[in-house]
Design a protein around this motif. Structure first.
Motif, PDB file in Angstrom:
ATOM      1  N   LEU A  36       0.833  -1.198   0.000  1.00  7.22           N
ATOM      2  CA  LEU A  36       0.000   0.000   0.000  1.00  7.22           C
ATOM      3  C   LEU A  36       0.872   1.254   0.000  1.00  7.22           C
ATOM      4  CD1 LEU A  36      -2.789   1.332   0.351  1.00  7.22           C
ATOM      5  CD2 LEU A  36      -2.446   1.145   2.805  1.00  7.22           C
ATOM      6  N   LEU A  37       1.907   1.237   0.817  1.00 10.63           N
ATOM      7  CA  LEU A  37       2.801   2.391   0.874  1.00 10.63           C
ATOM      8  C   LEU A  37       3.461   2.622  -0.482  1.00 10.63           C
ATOM      9  CD1 LEU A  37       4.606   2.159   4.332  1.00 10.63           C
ATOM     10  CD2 LEU A  37       2.555   3.417   3.691  1.00 10.63           C
ATOM     11  N   VAL A  38       3.881   1.540  -1.119  1.00  9.33           N
ATOM     12  CA  VAL A  38       4.517   1.669  -2.430  1.00  9.33           C
ATOM     13  C   VAL A  38       3.538   2.285  -3.425  1.00  9.33           C
ATOM     14  CG1 VAL A  38       5.468   0.382  -4.373  1.00  9.33           C
ATOM     15  CG2 VAL A  38       6.138  -0.198  -2.037  1.00  9.33           C
ATOM     16  N   GLU A  39       2.270   1.853  -3.316  1.00 10.42           N
ATOM     17  CA  GLU A  39       1.268   2.397  -4.231  1.00 10.42           C
ATOM     18  C   GLU A  39       1.042   3.892  -3.963  1.00 10.42           C
ATOM     19  OE1 GLU A  39      -2.663   0.600  -4.090  1.00 10.42           O
ATOM     20  OE2 GLU A  39      -3.317   2.477  -5.013  1.00 10.42           O
ATOM     21  N   LEU A  40       0.982   4.241  -2.680  1.00 14.03           N
ATOM     22  CA  LEU A  40       0.796   5.653  -2.329  1.00 14.03           C
ATOM     23  C   LEU A  40       1.955   6.483  -2.858  1.00 14.03           C
ATOM     24  CD1 LEU A  40      -0.444   5.292   1.343  1.00 14.03           C
ATOM     25  CD2 LEU A  40      -1.782   5.916  -0.671  1.00 14.03           C
ATOM     26  N   LYS A  41       3.121   5.902  -2.738  1.00 18.14           N
ATOM     27  CA  LYS A  41       4.318   6.577  -3.219  1.00 18.14           C
ATOM     28  C   LYS A  41       4.199   6.857  -4.710  1.00 18.14           C
ATOM     29  CE  LYS A  41       8.258   4.259  -4.088  1.00 18.14           C
ATOM     30  NZ  LYS A  41       9.525   3.560  -3.834  1.00 18.14           N
ATOM     31  N   ILE A  82       6.737   9.858   1.953  1.00 21.27           N
ATOM     32  CA  ILE A  82       6.536   9.117   3.194  1.00 21.27           C
ATOM     33  C   ILE A  82       7.810   9.124   4.027  1.00 21.27           C
ATOM     34  CG2 ILE A  82       5.965   6.874   4.203  1.00 21.27           C
ATOM     35  CD1 ILE A  82       4.371   6.262   1.668  1.00 21.27           C
ATOM     36  N   LEU A  83       7.679   9.546   5.261  1.00 24.17           N
ATOM     37  CA  LEU A  83       8.785   9.424   6.207  1.00 24.17           C
ATOM     38  C   LEU A  83       8.504   8.167   7.008  1.00 24.17           C
ATOM     39  CD1 LEU A  83      11.353  10.652   7.366  1.00 24.17           C
ATOM     40  CD2 LEU A  83       9.960  11.891   9.008  1.00 24.17           C
TER      41      LEU A  83
END
Ligand SMILES: Nc1ncnc2c1ncn2[C@@H]1O[C@H](COP(=O)(O)OP(=O)(O)OP(=O)(O)O)[C@@H](O)[C@H]1O
Ligand SMILES: [Mg+2]
Lengths: 328, 312
Positions: free
Chosen positions: A191-196, A202-203
């Protein structure tokens, strides 16, 4: 997008502030759009403190925070409200992130009251379900429950969903996956990768190196409140320079190599770097280039030098009071 | 609000009959929380019993006077008559109707308790919340103020005020009592706020762009509702007792009757030695029952406010 410049935090402890705890020392780092920057360090190294200063939950004691070119080190209530539209955080402990006496829905309701008073209930419901779907949660299983009826992973993902409801540009994620089991962990990381990829900065605060490796573009290694090394993830992981980083990485299991290989490589590296300090060597080199008087500058010794492009390293001593191994 | 129980949400109500519990779990809407709390409150025997006793006394004090034949101070009948006949609680040494005095006393006792408790609660909680939440210099200043008021011998000051200003009405007495009984509330509320402040949900509320007042009201205070209620109960009881003591030394309201005044008159006129139990037992029992019932209610409300206690 986000830049911290020589950020300091001193906690006043003891009665009448008699003893101080220097939790963060002269930390300089930046996070760009569409990039994950991992803040790595052991427990008590000041990671959460930095995250909270970025989120304006703690006042900094020195240095500046800049967001999109604007100095946001000190913000009034209104300015902070606007800041939170773009910058949100998810905390370490999901269980204490929810008020135990209320259903979890209330957290979202607070957000709605505050930022979307004009959005209709059905419209909001739609957005909420969308955000929950993004973190692969089933609204029916989650809404209307009390925090103690949900698992840590579910709560953690709820918090991410909450941040997604605002159209944020920067997310401070403080150890958000340490509470999750392996499979949900991957879900959240993906999910974080997608948000990125959608342009979010992202910190990513963590003490787990393998995870830092997996998601981040750049890493910042923190030791006792001081940045000892930072740079592009691959550069730092393949060629760690600072003794602390080397220690840290030596304990990470590698899938593609045997322990012998790893140990041999590390032995070779420590032999090459023993008794030296790249930071002071670089400073001395600079000093020679600039003339004798410049070499005495920067007595504080908390700065970093650029060893190779995009790879910075600080003085090789460990704690603040230790002598530099090179004797400088 | 009918038995349209959704298929989800087996957690809380699993052990109970579906027909009865359909209502609270069905109310998913925000704002259903208040109704739900009320629902659980009305099913808690401790809350019900305690509330019933307090309400009964309150009602007696409120509507009782309408049915009395004698004024509290009238020399209405034979002296020292035991309960029965015209005088359901007997008469005093002077032939005054004890029941009339009791009913009138209930009124001023409730008034002193509620007013005195409210004044102290408002001051104490405000100072406690602000000091605990803001911290720093504000905290230190408020702490100093609290400690100063704490070491002032409140009762002595009350005596001086009452004696020199000659304040003799019940609300005034309540106000003065309230002004000197808040410090321990401020301290207790401050320390609770201090421990709640460091919890992440407070930070999360701040990240939602919510102001200090709202955070205190919506996030901090609700976690302490039962505690705050308990505080109020203690303040209520304390005010009543302080008022009774002031009444005893002749500094009470001159134009009103109170339960404390009744007991003290009874003692003054040797009701104990003369065996006039009907003179001092009703007011003593009244105070005990009111404060005790509030306490039982408080224990019950603890269960209502805390969803974790609800389930067991
Ligand atoms: N409110 C506070 N008052 C005084 N000292 C504090 C406070 N909060 C943190 N510290 C100290 O600051 C240091 C850094 O704390 P911080 O919470 O930032 O560590 P961390 O890197 O997040 O650790 P962890 O991985 O355990 O979460 C610690 O030594 C801690 O004891
Ligand atoms: Mg932390």
């Amino acid at each position: 997008m986000l830049t911290l410049d020589r950020l300091d935090k001193v906690y006043r402890t003891g009665t009448f502030g008699t003893s101080d705890l220097h939790a963060v020392r002269q930390v300089t780092l930046d996070v760009q759009r569409g990039e994950v920057v991992s803040l790595i360090g052991e427990s008590g190294s000041g990671k959460s403190t930095i995250g909270k200063m970025v989120l304006h939950l703690l006042d900094s004691s020195g240095g500046t925070i800049t967001f999109d070119g604007r100095d946001v080190t000190h913000l009034g209530f209104r300015a902070r409200r606007e800041y939170y539209r773009k910058v949100q955080g998810v905390f370490q402990d999901p269980f204490s992130s929810f008020n135990p006496i209320f259903k979890v829905d209330r957290t979202f309701e607070t957000l709605r009251r505050s930022y979307f008073p004009r959005v209709s209930s059905s419209d909001w419901r739609g957005r909420l379900e969308e955000a929950l779907a993004a973190v692969s949660l089933e609204p029916g299983d989650i809404l209307g429950k009390f925090p103690h009826q949900l698992s840590g992973g579910q709560l953690q993902r709820l918090l991410i969903a909450r941040a997604l409801l605002l159209d944020i540009e920067l997310l401070v994620a403080d150890e958000i996956i340490s509470m999750l089991d392996a499979s949900t962990r991957i879900d959240v990381l993906n999910l974080l990768v997608e948000l990125k990829s959608r342009g979010l900065g992202i910190l990513f605060v963590t003490h787990d190196l393998s995870l830092g490796n997996y998601v981040s573009d750049r890493v910042v290694i923190l030791y006792k409140g001081r940045v000892v090394e930072r740079g592009v993830t691959a550069a730092v992981f393949d060629d760690p320079l600072h003794p602390y980083t080397r220690d840290l990485l030596a304990s990470v299991p590698h899938l593609d190599r045997t322990w012998e290989d790893v140990e041999a490589e590390e032995a070779e590296r420590s032999a090459a770097l023993a008794g030296r300090c790249l930071y002071h060597e670089a400073l001395a080199a600079q000093g020679r280039a600039l003339g004798e008087e410049a070499s005495a500058a920067d007595g504080d010794d908390v700065g970093l030098v650029e060893h190779s492009p995009g790879h910075f390293v600080g003085c090789f001593r460990l704690a603040a009071g230790d002598p530099c191994p090179a004797g400088a | 609000m009918t038995a349209t129980q959704p298929t989800t949400g087996p957690g809380t109500e699993a052990t109970e009959q579906p027909g009865v519990t359909g209502a609270p779990s069905g109310s998913r809407k925000p704002g259903g929380d208040v109704r739900e709390t009320l629902y659980f409150a009305l099913r808690n025997p401790k809350v019900l019993v305690g509330g019933f006793v307090v309400l009964a006394f309150l009602l007696l004090g409120l509507i009782g006077p309408a049915f009395l034949r004698y004024a509290p101070m009238d020399y209405a009948g034979p002296p020292m008559a035991p309960p029965g006949g015209d005088f359901p609680l007997g008469t005093t040494t002077f032939g005054q109707d004890v029941f009339a005095q009791f009913v009138a006393g209930l009124r001023s006792t409730f008034l002193v308790g509620v007013l005195g408790g409210a004044v102290a609660a408002v001051i104490g909680m405000t100072i406690g919340f602000v000091a605990g939440y803001r911290g720093g210099l504000i905290d230190e200043l408020l702490n100093m103020l609290t400690n100063v008021v704490l070491v002032i011998p409140g009762f002595v000051v009350l005596i001086i005020i009452n004696a020199y200003l000659g304040v003799r009405s019940v609300p005034m007495q309540a106000l003065y009592i309230g002004i000197f009984s808040w410090p321990w509330v401020a301290r207790a509320v401050r320390s609770q706020t201090l421990s709640l402040r460091s919890r992440d949900f407070i930070d999360l509320a701040r990240l939602s762009g919510v102001g200090v007042g709202t955070i205190l009201r919506r996030e901090v205070a609700p976690n302490m509702y039962s505690y705050l209620f308990m505080t109020f109960v203690l303040l209520f009881g304390g005010s009543i007792l302080t008022a009774a003591s002031l009444d005893f030394i002749g500094l009470g309201p001159t134009n009103a009757m109170s339960l404390g005044l009744m007991m003290n008159q009874a003692v003054q006129w040797s009701a104990l030695h003369l065996g006039l139990w009907w003179w001092f037992v009703p007011p003593g029992l009244g105070i005990t029952l009111i404060v005790g019932s509030l306490y039982i209610m408080n224990v019950g409300l603890d269960e209502v406010f805390n969803p974790k206690l609800r389930e067991t």
